[in-house]
Design an enzyme around this catalytic site. Sequence first.
Site, mmCIF file in Angstrom:
data_model
loop_
_atom_site.group_PDB
_atom_site.id
_atom_site.type_symbol
_atom_site.label_atom_id
_atom_site.label_comp_id
_atom_site.label_asym_id
_atom_site.label_seq_id
_atom_site.Cartn_x
_atom_site.Cartn_y
_atom_site.Cartn_z
ATOM 1 N N GLN A 28 0.818 -1.208 0.000
ATOM 2 C CA GLN A 28 0.000 0.000 0.000
ATOM 3 C C GLN A 28 0.856 1.264 0.000
ATOM 4 O O GLN A 28 0.539 2.250 -0.677
ATOM 5 C CB GLN A 28 -0.934 0.015 1.211
ATOM 6 N N ASP A 83 -0.101 -3.904 10.947
ATOM 7 C CA ASP A 83 -0.937 -3.638 12.124
ATOM 8 C C ASP A 83 -0.181 -3.836 13.427
ATOM 9 O O ASP A 83 -0.273 -3.024 14.353
ATOM 10 C CB ASP A 83 -2.162 -4.558 12.119
ATOM 11 N N THR A 84 0.543 -4.956 13.530
ATOM 12 C CA THR A 84 1.179 -5.315 14.794
ATOM 13 C C THR A 84 2.403 -4.460 15.109
ATOM 14 O O THR A 84 2.911 -4.511 16.227
ATOM 15 C CB THR A 84 1.580 -6.799 14.784
ATOM 16 N N HIS A 108 -6.377 1.007 7.669
ATOM 17 C CA HIS A 108 -7.104 -0.057 8.366
ATOM 18 C C HIS A 108 -7.271 0.402 9.802
ATOM 19 O O HIS A 108 -6.339 0.921 10.416
ATOM 20 C CB HIS A 108 -6.319 -1.368 8.290
ATOM 21 N N GLY A 134 -2.153 -3.008 -2.968
ATOM 22 C CA GLY A 134 -1.453 -1.812 -3.374
ATOM 23 C C GLY A 134 -1.005 -1.801 -4.825
ATOM 24 O O GLY A 134 -1.104 -0.775 -5.507
ATOM 25 N N GLU A 231 -9.256 -23.936 -10.741
ATOM 26 C CA GLU A 231 -10.486 -23.429 -11.355
ATOM 27 C C GLU A 231 -11.209 -22.401 -10.486
ATOM 28 O O GLU A 231 -12.173 -21.779 -10.935
ATOM 29 C CB GLU A 231 -11.427 -24.588 -11.690
ATOM 30 N N SER A 252 -22.978 -24.764 -14.952
ATOM 31 C CA SER A 252 -24.023 -25.737 -15.300
ATOM 32 C C SER A 252 -25.091 -25.807 -14.222
ATOM 33 O O SER A 252 -24.862 -25.428 -13.068
ATOM 34 C CB SER A 252 -23.404 -27.123 -15.484
#
Length: 329
Positions: A28, A83-84, A108, A134, A231, A252
């Site tokens: 970021q 964050d930490t 955040h 980011g 997938e 389907s």
Amino acid sequence: MAKLYYDDDADLSRLAGKTVAVIGYGSQGHAHALNLRDSGAHVVVGLRAGSGSQAKAEADGLEVLSNADAAARAQMIMILAPDTAQAALYEQDIAPNLEAGDTLMFAHGFNIRYGEIEAPENVDVSLVAPKAPGHRVREVFTEGAGTPGLVAVENDATGGALADALAYAKGIGCTRAGVIETTFAEETETDLFGEQIVLCGGASALVRAGFEKLVAAGYQPEVAYFECLHELKLIVDLMYEGGLGYMWYSVSDTAEHGGYHMITEDVRAVMDKVLRDIQDGTYARDWIAENRNGRPRFDPRRATERTHPIEEVGRELRRMMPFLDAKEV
């Protein structure tokens, strides 16, 4: 209804004459700093001594300072460290350099929501959170578009906190796509819940468990990998483009019929507990303690996950598909 803001609602001139400090130059951080610079803002990057990101930021043409010097220089400080790490960084480098009327910003709300950072009453506290990694924030910006985002104000000391946050959001390109007004609590709690139950924890747990079940039942690991992991992108792309309805329309009838039977009451009970733990702070306290104690559970789990058979099989299969631009950790 949610309140949305676009380019016409934001005034970039509010950044004129200000220095914006972007603390951190990771995913970021690099996007915010470069987008803001390209939007005409005066940006400095704050990094700890010896950071491996310093050379990259300087090569990108940005001025790099210590975290403390960046905070002292700036009137608007965006903290984009993990964050930490934010609480200690704030106490050591940022808090001593805050002045009345400054803006303290986050992408955040974790540390404000759970009281790890308590800003003084005489500074604005706001949030601008792009809803994309980011590299995507930067890539889309250079293409002339933007990624959606969230904006919130926790403390409006100057009376202009929201206007300044919207100017910042415009500077990184988010108002091109639209910015939703929220709160620190709502952003934090929904972000943690979404990561744990759906985006990271839920999806990866289903992929891993499905792979393990098929292999244990005697099916080839390579086939199980394609069915349970490879997938998944096809399905997610359909949902991204047109919601769940377009995904069901595109697969389907058999796939649709089988897909309606996945979520049981036991699974919903797990969701309930996860949300309660996020709301009452149990999860945050556990994660903060885990980091302060040297990550005795997290690091071994990370090592185990990286050597899971699905990773070993997938690594070999991805090498057979050069069109993927496969990545190695």
